[in-house]
Design a protein around this motif. Structure first.
Motif, PDB file in Angstrom:
ATOM      1  N   ASP A 115       0.877  -1.154  -0.060  1.00 52.34           N
ATOM      2  CA  ASP A 115       0.280  -0.124  -0.073  1.00 52.34           C
ATOM      3  C   ASP A 115       0.989   1.203  -0.122  1.00 52.34           C
ATOM      4  OD1 ASP A 115      -2.107   1.667   0.074  1.00 52.34           O
ATOM      5  OD2 ASP A 115      -2.381   1.591   2.357  1.00 52.34           O
ATOM      6  N   GLY A 116       0.639   1.979  -1.074  1.00 54.06           N
ATOM      7  CA  GLY A 116       1.693   3.169  -1.196  1.00 54.06           C
ATOM      8  C   GLY A 116       2.508   3.166  -2.382  1.00 54.06           C
ATOM      9  N   PRO A 117       3.629   4.066  -2.179  1.00 54.78           N
ATOM     10  CA  PRO A 117       4.894   4.086  -3.333  1.00 54.78           C
ATOM     11  C   PRO A 117       5.598   3.020  -3.315  1.00 54.78           C
ATOM     12  CG  PRO A 117       4.524   6.477  -2.060  1.00 54.78           C
ATOM     13  CD  PRO A 117       3.639   5.208  -1.246  1.00 54.78           C
ATOM     14  N   ALA A 118       6.155   2.600  -4.692  1.00 55.36           N
ATOM     15  CA  ALA A 118       7.129   1.370  -4.707  1.00 55.36           C
ATOM     16  C   ALA A 118       8.189   1.733  -5.364  1.00 55.36           C
ATOM     17  CB  ALA A 118       6.430   0.269  -4.942  1.00 55.36           C
ATOM     18  N   ILE A 119       9.334   1.827  -4.650  1.00 55.16           N
ATOM     19  CA  ILE A 119      10.697   2.407  -5.590  1.00 55.16           C
ATOM     20  C   ILE A 119      11.284   1.187  -5.456  1.00 55.16           C
ATOM     21  CG2 ILE A 119      12.294   4.296  -5.939  1.00 55.16           C
ATOM     22  CD1 ILE A 119       9.597   5.120  -6.283  1.00 55.16           C
ATOM     23  N   LEU A 120      12.315   0.807  -6.665  1.00 53.61           N
ATOM     24  CA  LEU A 120      13.283  -0.054  -6.916  1.00 53.61           C
ATOM     25  C   LEU A 120      14.653   0.666  -7.078  1.00 53.61           C
ATOM     26  CD1 LEU A 120      11.585  -3.038  -9.242  1.00 53.61           C
ATOM     27  CD2 LEU A 120      11.346  -2.587  -6.689  1.00 53.61           C
ATOM     28  N   LEU A 121      15.521   0.128  -6.371  1.00 52.55           N
ATOM     29  CA  LEU A 121      17.053   0.423  -6.885  1.00 52.55           C
ATOM     30  C   LEU A 121      17.640  -0.826  -7.375  1.00 52.55           C
ATOM     31  CD1 LEU A 121      20.136   1.022  -6.471  1.00 52.55           C
ATOM     32  CD2 LEU A 121      19.160   2.555  -7.223  1.00 52.55           C
ATOM     33  N   VAL A 122      17.781  -0.997  -8.612  1.00 53.69           N
ATOM     34  CA  VAL A 122      18.446  -2.036  -9.501  1.00 53.69           C
ATOM     35  C   VAL A 122      19.944  -1.617  -9.574  1.00 53.69           C
ATOM     36  CG1 VAL A 122      18.847  -3.271 -11.494  1.00 53.69           C
ATOM     37  CG2 VAL A 122      16.680  -2.601 -10.629  1.00 53.69           C
ATOM     38  N   ASN A 139      20.066  21.183   4.628  1.00 51.18           N
ATOM     39  CA  ASN A 139      20.423  20.037   4.638  1.00 51.18           C
ATOM     40  C   ASN A 139      19.932  19.108   5.702  1.00 51.18           C
ATOM     41  OD1 ASN A 139      21.542  20.216   2.126  1.00 51.18           O
ATOM     42  ND2 ASN A 139      23.590  20.593   2.791  1.00 51.18           N
ATOM     43  N   GLY A 140      19.972  19.817   6.962  1.00 51.93           N
ATOM     44  CA  GLY A 140      19.535  19.303   8.090  1.00 51.93           C
ATOM     45  C   GLY A 140      18.010  18.702   8.102  1.00 51.93           C
ATOM     46  N   ARG A 141      17.343  19.524   7.457  1.00 50.42           N
ATOM     47  CA  ARG A 141      15.696  18.809   7.367  1.00 50.42           C
ATOM     48  C   ARG A 141      15.801  17.495   6.474  1.00 50.42           C
ATOM     49  NH1 ARG A 141      11.969  18.666   3.444  1.00 50.42           N
ATOM     50  NH2 ARG A 141       9.784  18.719   4.337  1.00 50.42           N
ATOM     51  N   THR A 142      16.686  17.754   5.274  1.00 51.39           N
ATOM     52  CA  THR A 142      16.923  16.763   4.202  1.00 51.39           C
ATOM     53  C   THR A 142      17.284  15.404   5.113  1.00 51.39           C
ATOM     54  OG1 THR A 142      17.148  18.031   2.514  1.00 51.39           O
ATOM     55  CG2 THR A 142      17.851  15.813   2.137  1.00 51.39           C
ATOM     56  N   MET A 143      18.377  15.387   5.999  1.00 53.88           N
ATOM     57  CA  MET A 143      18.734  14.347   6.504  1.00 53.88           C
ATOM     58  C   MET A 143      17.753  13.778   7.546  1.00 53.88           C
ATOM     59  SD  MET A 143      22.680  14.966   7.657  1.00 53.88           S
ATOM     60  CE  MET A 143      22.382  16.704   8.387  1.00 53.88           C
ATOM     61  N   TYR A 144      16.997  14.636   7.957  1.00 53.63           N
ATOM     62  CA  TYR A 144      15.949  14.166   9.062  1.00 53.63           C
ATOM     63  C   TYR A 144      14.780  13.399   8.413  1.00 53.63           C
ATOM     64  CZ  TYR A 144      12.296  14.108  12.449  1.00 53.63           C
ATOM     65  OH  TYR A 144      11.055  13.706  13.256  1.00 53.63           O
ATOM     66  N   VAL A 145      14.544  13.904   7.299  1.00 54.05           N
ATOM     67  CA  VAL A 145      13.338  13.275   6.330  1.00 54.05           C
ATOM     68  C   VAL A 145      13.734  11.917   5.785  1.00 54.05           C
ATOM     69  CG1 VAL A 145      12.014  13.497   4.153  1.00 54.05           C
ATOM     70  CG2 VAL A 145      12.194  15.626   5.836  1.00 54.05           C
ATOM     71  N   ARG A 146      14.833  11.868   5.538  1.00 58.64           N
ATOM     72  CA  ARG A 146      15.433  10.603   4.881  1.00 58.64           C
ATOM     73  C   ARG A 146      15.647   9.555   5.769  1.00 58.64           C
ATOM     74  NH1 ARG A 146      20.226  12.648   0.718  1.00 58.64           N
ATOM     75  NH2 ARG A 146      18.585  13.388  -0.991  1.00 58.64           N
ATOM     76  N   ALA A 147      16.262   9.880   7.141  1.00 62.51           N
ATOM     77  CA  ALA A 147      16.252   9.145   7.875  1.00 62.51           C
ATOM     78  C   ALA A 147      15.008   8.424   8.731  1.00 62.51           C
ATOM     79  CB  ALA A 147      17.014   9.565   9.240  1.00 62.51           C
ATOM     80  N   CYS A 148      13.777   9.353   8.411  1.00 71.05           N
ATOM     81  CA  CYS A 148      12.514   8.959   9.034  1.00 71.05           C
ATOM     82  C   CYS A 148      11.990   8.066   7.975  1.00 71.05           C
ATOM     83  CB  CYS A 148      11.682  10.028   9.198  1.00 71.05           C
ATOM     84  SG  CYS A 148      12.031  10.885  10.740  1.00 71.05           S
ATOM     85  N   GLY A 149      12.537   7.709   6.694  1.00 68.33           N
ATOM     86  CA  GLY A 149      11.992   6.951   5.571  1.00 68.33           C
ATOM     87  C   GLY A 149      10.804   7.884   4.854  1.00 68.33           C
ATOM     88  N   THR A 175      15.445   6.890  -1.002  1.00 66.61           N
ATOM     89  CA  THR A 175      16.537   6.662   0.028  1.00 66.61           C
ATOM     90  C   THR A 175      16.570   5.347   0.667  1.00 66.61           C
ATOM     91  OG1 THR A 175      16.345   8.882   0.732  1.00 66.61           O
ATOM     92  CG2 THR A 175      17.165   7.265   2.558  1.00 66.61           C
ATOM     93  N   VAL A 176      15.429   4.670   0.914  1.00 68.80           N
ATOM     94  CA  VAL A 176      15.047   3.420   1.531  1.00 68.80           C
ATOM     95  C   VAL A 176      15.594   2.341   0.294  1.00 68.80           C
ATOM     96  CG1 VAL A 176      13.517   1.614   2.332  1.00 68.80           C
ATOM     97  CG2 VAL A 176      13.373   4.010   3.097  1.00 68.80           C
TER      98      VAL A 176
END
Length: 432
Positions: free
Chosen positions: A17-24, A234-244, A163-164
């Motif tokens: 349920d939700g977005p689905a991103i692949l990294l190949v 960049n602090g906001r970007t790090m926080y958002v990415r670390a939260c997934g 990110t994930v």
């Protein structure tokens, strides 16, 4: 297959349920292609890189070589000591591009939403829709099978964000499939060291560690306001990415930010004439690629690496965009004064052109530039008439298109011939 909570329920895949991103991510790609083309090399340590006696570095090491501690960007001399029985390949970049294009064709056959980020890596958006309800994990498994049929393998990360997916793709190699289900992002990310996240370089990592922050979970606990005070936006970007919670889209036509080329020399350059010849050679390659992409940039850059492996760079903004190395190369040679003095030994020379945002892809008049570089009188175009310059560049491009890059070369391109390490970087712009 690695997975986070809920990957199988009663033998079936749990709903997505939700977005689905692949990294190949293609596994040890350059080395894998060499093993594909040389069957006798399969199962043996293979290293693609430059000459150990000429300041070469490792481009890619097969997993058999990695067991001995060999890794990308390692000096070739060190790799030889760690794995003296390895098979060395100098690199066949046209062949790697060919296989990469075959893989990217498979990915684009699966979905139009593909963002290639390097010769061996791409993001895909396979979010289920009303029309296509196929489970993202099934798409990932099919991609792995189709890629393996080409003779190489890939590892895939599946998540709700780029990110994930990127971090997941690195968790299980080779032939790995790591799935992070919606709602389990924090469970997956929290224990991981901060260095695994894109955007956290050495300086940022040291600053975070100084504050006792060593995992992504601890980074989240620090809180967004405090991270913004420490690192700005960049602090906001790090926080958002670390939260997934990263919601950056997969961009099929991601804009080119810069075009660059660099070369490492087997024997350090100590004479200005040799360094300027190298600058001119790299500028010619950048100019040709700019014209091939229909780009004209307004920012030029020069980068040097010295004998002690330290690096310095300088940039200048022009008044008008250009794709004409006969115009901007003299400026780069002028900028050398800011990075080099007689007696300094230079190991690497790099040239870049950027600043394409809102810039039309046609040649402007460059030399209203007295404020761009010192001694601008010494930085005049080598051919003063702009129409003659354009005619010369067009003619040489046509000859190279038909007969190859070495069909036409200026004298400066011959000056350092034979003095390179044979190492090449995985510059995505070179392979698209």
């Amino acid at each position: 297959m690695n997975n986070e909570r809920g990957e199988h329920i009663d033998g079936t895949l749990a709903a997505w349920d939700g977005p689905a991103i692949l990294l190949v991510d293609l596994d040890a790609f350059f080395a894998s292609v060499e093993q594909l083309d040389h069957p006798a090399w399969r199962g043996k340590p293979v290293i693609v890189g430059g000459d150990a006696e000429k300041h070469g570095v490792v481009s890619t090491a097969s997993y058999e070589a990695r067991k001995f501690g060999v890794h990308s960007a390692m000096p070739a001399s060190q790799a030889c000591k760690l794995c003296p029985h390895a098979i060395w390949a100098p690199g066949r970049y046209d062949r790697y591009k060919e296989v990469s294009n075959q893989v990217m064709a498979i990915l684009r056959d699966e979905t139009p939403h593909v963002q290639q980020v390097s010769i061996d890596e791409a993001f895909l958006d396979v979010t289920p829709t009303r029309v296509n309800r196929e489970h993202p994990v099934l798409v990932a498994l099919r991609i792995q099978q189709r890629v393996e049929a080409l003779g190489v393998t890939c590892s895939v990360g599946v998540g709700t964000s780029k990110t994930v997916a990127k971090i997941a793709s690195d968790m299980d190699k080779p032939r790995g499939l790591t799935v992070v289900y919606p709602g389990t992002e924090r469970q997956f990310l929290d224990p991981l060291p901060i260095r695994v996240m894109s955007g956290i370089g050495k300086a940022t990592e040291e600053k975070l560690r100084h504050r006792g922050i060593e995992t992504l979970g601890q980074l989240v606990l620090e809180g967004q306001p405090r991270l913004e005070r420490l690192f700005g936006k960049n602090g906001r970007t790090m926080y958002v990415r670390a939260c997934g919670l990263d919601d950056a889209p997969v961009e099929q036509g991601a804009p080119v930010k810069s075009v660059s080329n660099e070369v490492t020399f087997a024997n350090d350059l100590t004479q200005r004439a040799d360094i300027e010849a190298a600058i001119n050679s790299q500028a010619a390659k950048v100019g040709r690629r700019l014209r091939g992409k229909g780009l004209a940039g307004i920012t030029i850059g020069l980068r040097l690496r010295y004998a002690d492996r330290s690096n310095r760079s300088v940039q200048r903004r022009l008044q008008n965009p250009t794709d004409d190395e006969l115009s901007f190369a003299p400026l780069l040679c002028n900028m050398l004064d800011e990075l080099w003095e007689p007696g300094m030994a230079v190991r690497l020379v790099g040239v870049s052109v950027g600043g394409f945002d809102g810039v039309a892809g046609e040649q402007g008049t460059l030399f209203d530039v007295a404020d761009v570089a010192p001694n601008s009188s010494d930085a005049a175009p080598r051919v003063k008439d702009s129409k003659k310059r354009r005619g010369l560049l067009t003619a040489t491009d046509l000859v190279k298109d038909r007969f190859g890059e070495s069909a036409v070369r200026f004298g400066h391109e011959l000056r350092n011939a034979g003095n390179t390490t044979g190492t090449s970087a995985k510059n995505p712009a070179d392979y698209k």
